[in-house]
Write a protein that holds these residues in place. Structure first.
Motif, PDB file in Angstrom:
ATOM      1  N   ILE A  23       7.951  -5.947   6.996  1.00 21.48           N
ATOM      2  CA  ILE A  23       7.601  -4.582   6.761  1.00 21.48           C
ATOM      3  C   ILE A  23       6.142  -4.476   6.982  1.00 21.48           C
ATOM      4  O   ILE A  23       5.383  -4.999   6.521  1.00 21.48           O
ATOM      5  CB  ILE A  23       7.920  -4.267   5.357  1.00 21.48           C
ATOM      6  CG1 ILE A  23       9.562  -4.385   5.074  1.00 21.48           C
ATOM      7  CG2 ILE A  23       7.223  -2.757   5.108  1.00 21.48           C
ATOM      8  CD1 ILE A  23       9.645  -4.247   3.233  1.00 21.48           C
ATOM      9  N   ARG A  25       3.004  -2.187   9.813  1.00 20.05           N
ATOM     10  CA  ARG A  25       2.711  -1.133  11.055  1.00 20.05           C
ATOM     11  C   ARG A  25       2.899  -1.732  12.319  1.00 20.05           C
ATOM     12  O   ARG A  25       2.201  -2.551  12.554  1.00 20.05           O
ATOM     13  CB  ARG A  25       1.179  -0.468  10.661  1.00 20.05           C
ATOM     14  CG  ARG A  25       1.160   0.149   9.405  1.00 20.05           C
ATOM     15  CD  ARG A  25      -0.305   0.173   8.864  1.00 20.05           C
ATOM     16  NE  ARG A  25      -0.478   0.701   7.476  1.00 20.05           N
ATOM     17  CZ  ARG A  25       0.095  -0.065   6.545  1.00 20.05           C
ATOM     18  NH1 ARG A  25       0.502  -1.199   6.561  1.00 20.05           N
ATOM     19  NH2 ARG A  25       0.128   0.595   5.438  1.00 20.05           N
ATOM     20  N   ILE A  33       2.053  13.480   8.454  1.00 20.55           N
ATOM     21  CA  ILE A  33       2.210  14.701   7.487  1.00 20.55           C
ATOM     22  C   ILE A  33       0.964  15.059   6.719  1.00 20.55           C
ATOM     23  O   ILE A  33      -0.010  14.631   7.125  1.00 20.55           O
ATOM     24  CB  ILE A  33       3.115  13.957   6.291  1.00 20.55           C
ATOM     25  CG1 ILE A  33       2.655  12.521   5.741  1.00 20.55           C
ATOM     26  CG2 ILE A  33       4.691  13.676   6.916  1.00 20.55           C
ATOM     27  CD1 ILE A  33       3.619  12.122   4.539  1.00 20.55           C
ATOM     28  N   ASN A  34       1.150  16.019   5.629  1.00 20.23           N
ATOM     29  CA  ASN A  34      -0.135  16.496   4.974  1.00 20.23           C
ATOM     30  C   ASN A  34      -1.038  17.114   6.136  1.00 20.23           C
ATOM     31  O   ASN A  34      -2.248  16.584   5.642  1.00 20.23           O
ATOM     32  CB  ASN A  34      -0.782  15.379   4.092  1.00 20.23           C
ATOM     33  CG  ASN A  34       0.446  15.056   3.028  1.00 20.23           C
ATOM     34  OD1 ASN A  34       1.483  15.345   2.894  1.00 20.23           O
ATOM     35  ND2 ASN A  34      -0.015  13.710   2.475  1.00 20.23           N
ATOM     36  N   CYS A  38      -2.220  12.161   6.900  1.00 19.48           N
ATOM     37  CA  CYS A  38      -1.274  11.056   6.645  1.00 19.48           C
ATOM     38  C   CYS A  38      -0.354  10.714   7.425  1.00 19.48           C
ATOM     39  O   CYS A  38       0.341  11.460   8.096  1.00 19.48           O
ATOM     40  CB  CYS A  38      -0.619  11.161   5.237  1.00 19.48           C
ATOM     41  SG  CYS A  38       0.146   9.775   4.522  1.00 19.48           S
ATOM     42  N   GLY A  39      -0.286   9.402   8.021  1.00 22.61           N
ATOM     43  CA  GLY A  39       0.810   8.899   8.913  1.00 22.61           C
ATOM     44  C   GLY A  39       1.916   7.987   8.177  1.00 22.61           C
ATOM     45  O   GLY A  39       1.805   7.346   7.242  1.00 22.61           O
ATOM     46  N   ARG A  40       3.340   8.267   8.506  1.00 22.65           N
ATOM     47  CA  ARG A  40       4.248   7.755   8.023  1.00 22.65           C
ATOM     48  C   ARG A  40       5.030   7.014   8.890  1.00 22.65           C
ATOM     49  O   ARG A  40       5.504   7.262   9.877  1.00 22.65           O
ATOM     50  CB  ARG A  40       5.368   8.847   7.409  1.00 22.65           C
ATOM     51  CG  ARG A  40       6.693   8.376   6.751  1.00 22.65           C
ATOM     52  CD  ARG A  40       7.551   9.373   6.292  1.00 22.65           C
ATOM     53  NE  ARG A  40       8.746   8.504   5.761  1.00 22.65           N
ATOM     54  CZ  ARG A  40       9.141   8.868   4.323  1.00 22.65           C
ATOM     55  NH1 ARG A  40       8.608   9.632   3.591  1.00 22.65           N
ATOM     56  NH2 ARG A  40      10.129   8.267   3.917  1.00 22.65           N
ATOM     57  N   HIS A  41       5.029   5.462   8.457  1.00 22.90           N
ATOM     58  CA  HIS A  41       5.729   4.402   9.304  1.00 22.90           C
ATOM     59  C   HIS A  41       7.171   4.359   8.436  1.00 22.90           C
ATOM     60  O   HIS A  41       7.110   3.932   7.520  1.00 22.90           O
ATOM     61  CB  HIS A  41       5.114   3.170   9.287  1.00 22.90           C
ATOM     62  CG  HIS A  41       3.519   3.305   9.870  1.00 22.90           C
ATOM     63  ND1 HIS A  41       3.511   2.813  11.047  1.00 22.90           N
ATOM     64  CD2 HIS A  41       2.684   3.701   9.303  1.00 22.90           C
ATOM     65  CE1 HIS A  41       1.996   3.169  11.530  1.00 22.90           C
ATOM     66  NE2 HIS A  41       1.662   3.643  10.428  1.00 22.90           N
ATOM     67  N   HIS A  42       8.157   4.844   9.165  1.00 21.04           N
ATOM     68  CA  HIS A  42       9.424   5.367   8.414  1.00 21.04           C
ATOM     69  C   HIS A  42      10.494   4.573   8.381  1.00 21.04           C
ATOM     70  O   HIS A  42      10.923   3.586   9.319  1.00 21.04           O
ATOM     71  CB  HIS A  42      10.123   6.582   8.981  1.00 21.04           C
ATOM     72  CG  HIS A  42      11.128   7.136   8.457  1.00 21.04           C
ATOM     73  ND1 HIS A  42      11.001   7.860   7.473  1.00 21.04           N
ATOM     74  CD2 HIS A  42      12.582   7.353   8.810  1.00 21.04           C
ATOM     75  CE1 HIS A  42      12.246   8.319   7.137  1.00 21.04           C
ATOM     76  NE2 HIS A  42      13.250   8.017   7.960  1.00 21.04           N
ATOM     77  N   ASP A  43      10.888   3.823   6.959  1.00 24.50           N
ATOM     78  CA  ASP A  43      12.411   3.352   6.691  1.00 24.50           C
ATOM     79  C   ASP A  43      12.362   2.193   7.799  1.00 24.50           C
ATOM     80  O   ASP A  43      12.970   1.750   8.534  1.00 24.50           O
ATOM     81  CB  ASP A  43      13.483   4.074   7.213  1.00 24.50           C
ATOM     82  CG  ASP A  43      14.696   3.969   6.869  1.00 24.50           C
ATOM     83  OD1 ASP A  43      14.758   3.208   5.896  1.00 24.50           O
ATOM     84  OD2 ASP A  43      15.775   4.194   7.492  1.00 24.50           O
ATOM     85  N   LEU A  44      11.379   0.822   7.300  1.00 24.98           N
ATOM     86  CA  LEU A  44      11.187  -0.009   7.618  1.00 24.98           C
ATOM     87  C   LEU A  44      12.062  -1.272   7.202  1.00 24.98           C
ATOM     88  O   LEU A  44      12.084  -2.391   7.861  1.00 24.98           O
ATOM     89  CB  LEU A  44       9.744  -0.569   7.653  1.00 24.98           C
ATOM     90  CG  LEU A  44       8.596   0.549   8.184  1.00 24.98           C
ATOM     91  CD1 LEU A  44       7.328   0.043   7.747  1.00 24.98           C
ATOM     92  CD2 LEU A  44       9.068   0.786   9.608  1.00 24.98           C
ATOM     93  N   ALA A  45      13.028  -1.062   6.386  1.00 27.40           N
ATOM     94  CA  ALA A  45      13.777  -2.232   5.821  1.00 27.40           C
ATOM     95  C   ALA A  45      15.295  -1.852   5.847  1.00 27.40           C
ATOM     96  O   ALA A  45      15.555  -0.759   5.321  1.00 27.40           O
ATOM     97  CB  ALA A  45      13.386  -2.712   4.247  1.00 27.40           C
ATOM     98  N   LEU A  47      17.972  -1.952   3.362  1.00 29.79           N
ATOM     99  CA  LEU A  47      18.272  -2.247   1.987  1.00 29.79           C
ATOM    100  C   LEU A  47      19.696  -2.148   1.642  1.00 29.79           C
ATOM    101  O   LEU A  47      20.196  -1.530   2.369  1.00 29.79           O
ATOM    102  CB  LEU A  47      17.495  -1.252   1.194  1.00 29.79           C
ATOM    103  CG  LEU A  47      15.801  -0.958   1.523  1.00 29.79           C
ATOM    104  CD1 LEU A  47      15.376   0.143   0.409  1.00 29.79           C
ATOM    105  CD2 LEU A  47      15.177  -2.354   1.051  1.00 29.79           C
ATOM    106  N   GLY A 114      -1.099  -7.360   5.747  1.00 31.32           N
ATOM    107  CA  GLY A 114      -0.514  -5.925   6.125  1.00 31.32           C
ATOM    108  C   GLY A 114       1.058  -6.301   6.379  1.00 31.32           C
ATOM    109  O   GLY A 114       1.761  -5.344   6.424  1.00 31.32           O
TER     110      GLY A 114
ATOM    111  N   ILE B  56      12.163   2.090   2.269  1.00 28.80           N
ATOM    112  CA  ILE B  56      10.902   1.583   2.186  1.00 28.80           C
ATOM    113  C   ILE B  56      10.057   2.103   3.422  1.00 28.80           C
ATOM    114  O   ILE B  56      10.453   1.633   4.779  1.00 28.80           O
ATOM    115  CB  ILE B  56      10.600   0.103   2.046  1.00 28.80           C
ATOM    116  CG1 ILE B  56      11.356  -0.258   0.713  1.00 28.80           C
ATOM    117  CG2 ILE B  56       9.307  -0.306   2.013  1.00 28.80           C
ATOM    118  CD1 ILE B  56      11.198  -1.784   0.616  1.00 28.80           C
ATOM    119  N   ASP B  60      -0.246   5.713   5.665  1.00 31.70           N
ATOM    120  CA  ASP B  60      -1.774   5.581   5.887  1.00 31.70           C
ATOM    121  C   ASP B  60      -2.452   6.832   5.605  1.00 31.70           C
ATOM    122  O   ASP B  60      -2.215   7.596   6.595  1.00 31.70           O
ATOM    123  CB  ASP B  60      -1.822   5.121   7.375  1.00 31.70           C
ATOM    124  CG  ASP B  60      -1.423   3.620   7.675  1.00 31.70           C
ATOM    125  OD1 ASP B  60      -1.294   2.836   6.675  1.00 31.70           O
ATOM    126  OD2 ASP B  60      -1.162   3.349   8.561  1.00 31.70           O
TER     127      ASP B  60
END
Lengths: 165, 165
Positions: A23, A25, A33-34, A38-45, A47, A114, B56, B60
């Motif tokens: 997990i 970047r 977003i916002n 804000c940067g979203r690194h999406h759905d990295l695992a 589960l 990280g 997950i 940033d």
């Protein structure tokens, strides 16, 4: 007791793929977003909590160091387990392939700043091992009934060593 | 534009309970694992992903500061959302009660080192706001179909101020 030696390598998503997710970047965020703040690194695992549900727990683990003795690995047959360090402490991650219920071909990785990991459901792995300092971790794993723990004790321990630098 | 002022308070589990969970160590671990080397503070957040699943992601976020203008709050009708800082940066957390689809009675909290939050499904909240420095966050929220986002823009902005110290 004689011991087999494993060399710890730098953790990379590619090398870790058979065991779980790194997990981290990689490249630009998937979404901004916002209002650009804000940067979203999406759905990295990947589960998987089987018949249970996801939970968030906090783990406080004592420091380990190299060389590190591995006399046991464990696995969670009913769910994945993600470890996210919050202190920037590197983790030693020991994993193994499964051969008919036996852990084989052990590998050892050291996480970089990280990086967090998600162990896929059923992956053999060593204990949580922050290197050099105690580590605090956010853990996302399965909450539910059942034991969800299998341990395998090696007749002969492995020793994990640092790579020559 | 005139503005209403809200004073930011120290985040506590008790004050935050109507809106979500404070994910923090309180007292001894619930369980000691790994032959005494690790403490587990167990299952600290009420997660709810409705028809979706847990994911997950990494966020940033750029730095914010006080006084902070709140012209909008949002909510996720389909799932909870947990924010876990990994750099030790404090978060400004703005939340509101709901009155028939309108956010009312805004509150503002500043997180302390070691605290993370989980917003319960449907809680009105402000944008992710690390204070003083950019912040990196592990986020556990719902992955699934649908928009899962409602925004409410205030006709008159709120200003969040630091408490007198």
């Amino acid at each position: 007791m004689s011991a087999k030696t494993i060399t710890a390598r730098v953790l990379t998503a590619e090398a870790f793929a058979p065991f779980g997710d790194v997990i981290e970047r990689s490249g630009s965020p998937d979404k901004i977003i916002n209002q650009g703040m804000c940067g979203r690194h999406h759905d990295l695992a990947r589960l998987d909590f089987g018949s249970g549900r996801a939970g968030i727990s906090l783990f406080d683990a004592k420091a380990r160091s190299l060389p590190h003795t591995v006399d046991m690995v464990e696995r969670h047959p009913d769910g994945s387990q993600a470890f996210m360090p919050v202190d920037g402490v590197p983790m030693l991650v020991v994993v193994a392939e499964d051969d008919a219920g036996q852990p084989v071909n052990l590998k050892a990785f050291v996480s970089q700043p990280g990086q967090s990991i998600n162990l896929h459901r059923g992956t053999w792995h060593g204990v949580l091992a922050p290197l050099g300092k105690p580590g605090r971790f956010v853990v996302v794993d399965r909450i539910g009934d059942g034991d969800n723990l299998e341990e395998f004790w090696f007749p002969e321990a492995y020793i994990v060593d640092a790579a020559e630098s």
